[in-house]
Design a protein around this motif. Structure first.
Motif, PDB file in Angstrom:
ATOM      1  N   ALA B  83       0.853  -1.197   0.000  1.00  0.00           N
ATOM      2  CA  ALA B  83       0.000   0.000   0.000  1.00  0.00           C
ATOM      3  C   ALA B  83       0.885   1.242   0.000  1.00  0.00           C
ATOM      4  CB  ALA B  83      -0.916   0.006   1.225  1.00  0.00           C
ATOM      5  N   LYS B  84       0.396   2.291  -0.613  1.00  0.00           N
ATOM      6  CA  LYS B  84       1.095   3.573  -0.646  1.00  0.00           C
ATOM      7  C   LYS B  84       2.543   3.499  -1.123  1.00  0.00           C
ATOM      8  CE  LYS B  84      -0.194   4.996   3.687  1.00  0.00           C
ATOM      9  NZ  LYS B  84      -0.331   5.947   4.757  1.00  0.00           N
ATOM     10  N   PRO B  85       2.787   2.905  -2.291  1.00  0.00           N
ATOM     11  CA  PRO B  85       4.166   2.866  -2.805  1.00  0.00           C
ATOM     12  C   PRO B  85       4.679   4.274  -3.074  1.00  0.00           C
ATOM     13  CG  PRO B  85       2.612   2.234  -4.526  1.00  0.00           C
ATOM     14  CD  PRO B  85       1.828   2.337  -3.243  1.00  0.00           C
ATOM     15  N   LEU B  86       5.969   4.435  -3.045  1.00  0.00           N
ATOM     16  CA  LEU B  86       6.581   5.738  -3.369  1.00  0.00           C
ATOM     17  C   LEU B  86       6.487   5.999  -4.866  1.00  0.00           C
ATOM     18  CD1 LEU B  86       9.827   5.848  -1.168  1.00  0.00           C
ATOM     19  CD2 LEU B  86       7.509   6.613  -0.615  1.00  0.00           C
ATOM     20  N   ARG B  87       6.571   7.267  -5.215  1.00  0.00           N
ATOM     21  CA  ARG B  87       6.642   7.635  -6.631  1.00  0.00           C
ATOM     22  C   ARG B  87       7.997   7.244  -7.218  1.00  0.00           C
ATOM     23  NH1 ARG B  87       4.722  13.204  -7.679  1.00  0.00           N
ATOM     24  NH2 ARG B  87       2.468  13.160  -7.241  1.00  0.00           N
ATOM     25  N   ARG B  88       8.004   6.880  -8.488  1.00  0.00           N
ATOM     26  CA  ARG B  88       9.243   6.579  -9.179  1.00  0.00           C
ATOM     27  C   ARG B  88      10.132   7.827  -9.183  1.00  0.00           C
ATOM     28  NH1 ARG B  88       9.345   2.211 -12.598  1.00  0.00           N
ATOM     29  NH2 ARG B  88       7.802   1.618 -11.045  1.00  0.00           N
ATOM     30  N   VAL B  89      11.408   7.682  -8.778  1.00  0.00           N
ATOM     31  CA  VAL B  89      12.368   8.784  -8.804  1.00  0.00           C
ATOM     32  C   VAL B  89      13.184   8.675 -10.093  1.00  0.00           C
ATOM     33  CG1 VAL B  89      14.293   9.876  -7.600  1.00  0.00           C
ATOM     34  CG2 VAL B  89      12.522   8.669  -6.297  1.00  0.00           C
ATOM     35  N   ARG B  90      13.350   9.769 -10.767  1.00  0.00           N
ATOM     36  CA  ARG B  90      14.151   9.778 -12.003  1.00  0.00           C
ATOM     37  C   ARG B  90      15.636   9.653 -11.681  1.00  0.00           C
ATOM     38  NH1 ARG B  90      12.671  11.625 -17.738  1.00  0.00           N
ATOM     39  NH2 ARG B  90      10.733  10.427 -17.794  1.00  0.00           N
ATOM     40  N   LYS B  91      16.298   8.696 -12.248  1.00  0.00           N
ATOM     41  CA  LYS B  91      17.737   8.523 -12.021  1.00  0.00           C
ATOM     42  C   LYS B  91      18.381   8.106 -13.340  1.00  0.00           C
ATOM     43  CE  LYS B  91      17.785   8.130  -7.259  1.00  0.00           C
ATOM     44  NZ  LYS B  91      18.773   8.179  -6.182  1.00  0.00           N
TER      45      LYS B  91
END
Lengths: 221, 221, 221, 221, 221, 221, 221, 221
Positions: B83-91
């Motif tokens: 539940a409530k996964p983090l947003r994808r971070v651009r790397k």
């Protein structure tokens, strides 16, 4: 001491008065025994002064025992059936029972109830594993009132060493079979506890809450 | 840090804000816990900022969680509820997840989804075991864009060493319990990986995809 | 990549430029090799850009290397001989190296010097085992500036899990062969670390300080 | 409690007042430490109230300690060096130390002297292994005056269980490395003791007489 | 077949003509035998058609054998003493012997010389471990001319599987005792090879170069 | 060789033409794979020249395969499904398959059918364990016509050594998981075979009849 | 002796007259065999002089045997089916069978009935484990009339050593799989018995009551 | 029986008349005992009727014993010192001692001389391992005159099973520590013998020739 204190059931030789001789009763370890055998041994041990305890009881067996012996009580989470427990003895210090995680609950309850059946006061502090060490440290004051601390932990079993370094009484470590992979059903936790750098830690068999409860009771005597 | 950050459920002491403190959340390892316990812990952890993760979830438990908590999602192949996964971070670089064989799929997915839940990009390359080494070598260019490589392999687990010799980032080896006979449920693969001649390989417990995913996420931070 | 990058010495095939390909150099693991072989391989690797490292060096071999190669330096406590180390790179975070006890010193130094040779800054915190947990806790602020933490511990190896629960970076656990009896030359510590309840812990082989140093360097890259 | 109680020697962090905090002192486990390190740690611990103990001391180290510190005394058979032992405390019950065979003598002496250094009275009963069970049974009356019994046994280690069935106090089992073949340097005895059918037996590491002595002292407190 | 083909030396019963019966000679495994016994057995076996081989020969024993039997030759690196080797047989394919690292040299030479003594041609390719996989791949053409490939590897022993996936002949894997920590003197490499995902790999005992040489010779027959 | 020879199914990368490259086909090891995955891989491998083999097939999967692919045949006792077997090749010598007991039958059949599928003639001699050694000796003449002998044995696995001492060809030992107690599911038999005093014995994994069949086929090539 | 004494059933080669050759019959170990196979082997062995014995018989198989062969008798607790037992032979001494606990009953009965089937008199003394040593000592007079003593014990298996120190005949120790945790299904008891300090103790495999019964019969011959 | 039969030496409690009670004497197992202790125990045991035996005697200790006690005799190959051996008893059958290889000689001699010291006739048949099975079979007639057969074998230990299938008396298997690699100092041979398919085989500890000799003597009584 005489051998006449044993009752010969053919398949078993019970000792109903062992608590007089040793300070703790003969318990019925149920795995590998038929329900008929367990009922017969329970009846034989009831002739003694009590308490009578059966450990690792299957739920069906537990029901059979409770039907047959009205004084028997089933502690489901601890898989124990108990009759004629001792009265609580007033003491300045109590037995402290800890778990590292939620899954260690049944073994911890086996230890705690065993000590209570033998008349000791028990303080339970559950789920204080080392991954969040501050949970544990907040209980330092409680530990100073312990006659002994029972630590139930699976996985890597590191809790026993950390507690061993915090308290001034014996620590009885119970490795539990909780874990997976190279845990090998508790062997990893057993080895951790066996090799503890804290000198006040001794170890009983994997999942042996009963033994830990007996030893804690004898220490607080 | 204060111990007040822990919530006391009696049988458990949860830490909903662990991700703030450590960069990854407390996860619920389900084996040995009852459904009722899992639901209660899940609810407690939902009070934190998230993500909330349950691992090795039985399918019945998964359904119960999804019914109770609409924000929960069941990843069946990975045995995860999230539940409530983090947003994808651009790397610039991604986490690379490899398997040696088809049967290593569940552990690889546990690792991959964990990293994704923690906001990382993941590249999956499955079934590239050493018996057909050319399958693997065709991916050398992909490896140069990896922040770390997770290698899931059972049987003899040789893939970790070969990959370790090809890449310029840390390799996290996950021995899997896939195999038979002297494999001893993953112990053979674990030993192989432990003794790797490639200096950039470290190892987590057998089938511990979750741990590998967490470490890969922390490395790419 | 071409195989021409290897130099064929008959008994060995060296790769002097491995650091370009992988970010860390080929090291000479000395046990099982004759002094003549070690000298020849060292000479071959010196043709590359460096650094050149020999590990687990016998003191007689170390002297022979230092006589033959003026640029070589012997780190006795770490059993390392090093030539052409990289320059220290300025970073916000450093590699943190911990030991549980005094006897873990050589493995910790092997890890620390390896990371330094590869250009990383290292913070050493030695003898902070769990039997006196407050020693460790006083360093919580230092941990927040670590890119990774290397934990060297023998006996029961519990330190890795406790540190794993305190930090927000990867923990690289080095089980050491320090201990006796059921420690089985480090196997008990290895199993403890393998089964850590802290999700950010991965493990390298017993006494493998070199590997830990390499991985820490790659993480801080 | 404060961390200021630790003295930082760089390679070690000693705690001279541990006995105040835990009821037993920090001991110096000598294997893996240099003589210089041992001497420095010994000096540091002497700043506390005592006792100061070094275990598994090499004879050359022992001599160096006794030369440097006139208050130090070398117990050769037990491989202990001790300074500032506590005064004997008068108690109704004593610590009972048993061996199964003659070769278990050093471990038994380590346990017995440790308990004496911590102020306990000790009763020694040596070479009463189960192959001649009547030797043991003749001491039943002595056991009734024991606060705890320490059993040192190698080979198959059966003595711990037999004693466990005779006494009404805790039994601390010390598996010893005496034996051959499938004994595997004490592992067979350790497993025997771990699986004892007597509920009052707990186990410390192979040859860990020191730990047994500490625990016995804490029990008799 | 008759038992009269055995010569009775009292402490030993030799079979000088075993090569006629089995295609390879009885060899003298030296550890555990006195020099006098080895000399007597060597003399007895010399009555057969040859070759005569002693394995794992101590250097002093080797010298005694060479003095006593002028036809004996000592191969120091392989720890072999050989007399009356067979003539090289012309074949289209040769036995290929590989090592993963420099320290595997003695076992590889034991295998290679055994095959040569039995009349086979041998191609040696040393130090082609998987940490630099491209070293190995450059030999693919050589492998196509192998009747069998012997792979000597310690550490994690992954080379056997990789080679198994490259060749079209049987692979005989020799785990070596090279390694440390959880390698457990070759057991880790043995398990790796035993669990190979390549179907053409079979395994002999740790360091058993002699057996590998015999089997390769029988295959090329 | 090109990587284009692999077919990418996402969860798997098959190599239908492996037999051309290695002389034996890629086989589908079924445990840990879903029926859907097995069917897809089987279809992919059927694009090659054959044979196609699935091992350790569950009976339900076997039926699904036979329904989907009419050319597939289920060998129930050997738990194999086979399509497009090679034609029998005429040779002077055959592969000889032995079992020590009746319960080793499935592993022996896996080995025998694998060799037959690869075009070899097979002679089966079953239940000739060493407890009645004369059963075995009556087959000495048959052994002289063997290109290799596969020995399947559980319990103590002694048959491999005895056969190794009777024949003049390679012996491929298959330890089986038949046995109880300290047999540890085949580990005892594996160790027996690994330590064979007969130099012509090599070993494959416990119950690995398929590997033994492949190796025997390659030897007879 | 001739090999014609074996009957070839294809999947098995039986020896109905083994008792003439060895003094004990070939027994059918049932696990891993189909009912059809067991029935066929039983029929074949019935052609000999008897007795015919099947061990570890599943209850369904037992019923099939009893229906097919009216002379067969099922001993349920011992999991044995027996036909044509030998007559009791009159002897001055009998075989003595002991158990440590109630759960060892099936293995003890397997041993006792095997000896009876081979014509020996058997004395049963059950549940005399070492936790209540006085139970055992009261039987010292019985032991003096034993030709051998069979000791069945699980957990820590200490009973074998104690009995070994009391009797003047061989002791055959049967470790049983009764126990939990570090007992590892009887391995702990096996190691205890293997390392017995009593010189007259030898050991058979875990739960191998049949073997113990055979050996006891041969001793009393 | 009385405990007064024990002599208390402080560090040891000897039983000089054990042979009257048990049919075999208390022996002095020398490892772990000082020369002074051994001499004192030897003197104490000489007060009994004899024989007196010391096992695994260091050569220096042996000389000290022979100087001190003129009746003592040193059997160097068997590492035994013996005084007051029993007279040879005339019997129809003898104890048969076998070795698989030359290196098993010391253990076999320990067994053979022990039986002779206890008055039995012994037939020695050495170096008849299974790699040349016909050596063994030529002795079938000798076996028919054996009261029991002692089999000393290292490596894979297969000889015990083969002999077990040939004889009609008990077989006492002595695994020896001869071997290398996965032999693990005799553990492989021990497991082989433990899992023997021959029902008349029981096992003593690795290298325990003394125990085998005692048991063989008791059987022939």
């Amino acid at each position: 001491m005489k051998h006449s204190v044993f009752e010969n059931l053919g398949f078993a030789r019970t000792e109903p008065h062992r608590i007089r001789r040793q300070g703790f009763p003969e318990a019925i370890y149920c795995p590998g025994k038929t329900d008929a055998q367990i009922l017969q041994i329970f009846a034989s041990l009831l002739k003694g002064p009590g308490p009578v305890m059966a450990t690792r009881v299957r739920s069906t067996t537990a029901r059979a025992l409770c039907v047959q012996f009205p004084e028997a009580k089933y502690h489901e989470s601890a898989r124990l059936v108990v009759a004629k427990p001792l009265r609580r003895v007033r003491k300045r210090k109590s037995v402290c029972v800890l778990t590292a995680g939620t899954a260690d609950y049944p073994m911890a309850e086996e230890a705690a109830i065993t000590a209570e059946v033998l008349g000791r006061s028990v303080t339970r502090i559950y789920d204080v594993g080392v991954a969040g060490i501050h949970r544990l440290l907040s209980y330092e004051r409680v530990f100073s009132k312990a006659s002994s601390v029972i630590v139930c932990a699976g996985m890597e079993g590191a809790l026993a060493s950390v507690v061993g370094g915090l308290v001034s009484c014996p620590v009885i470590a119970v490795p539990t079979s909780i874990g997976y992979g190279s845990n090998m059903k508790g062997v990893a936790a057993l080895l951790t506890m066996m090799n503890s750098c804290a000198a006040n830690v001794s170890v009983v068999n994997i999942d042996n809450g009963f033994g830990a409860g007996v030893i804690a009771s004898l220490i607080s005597k």
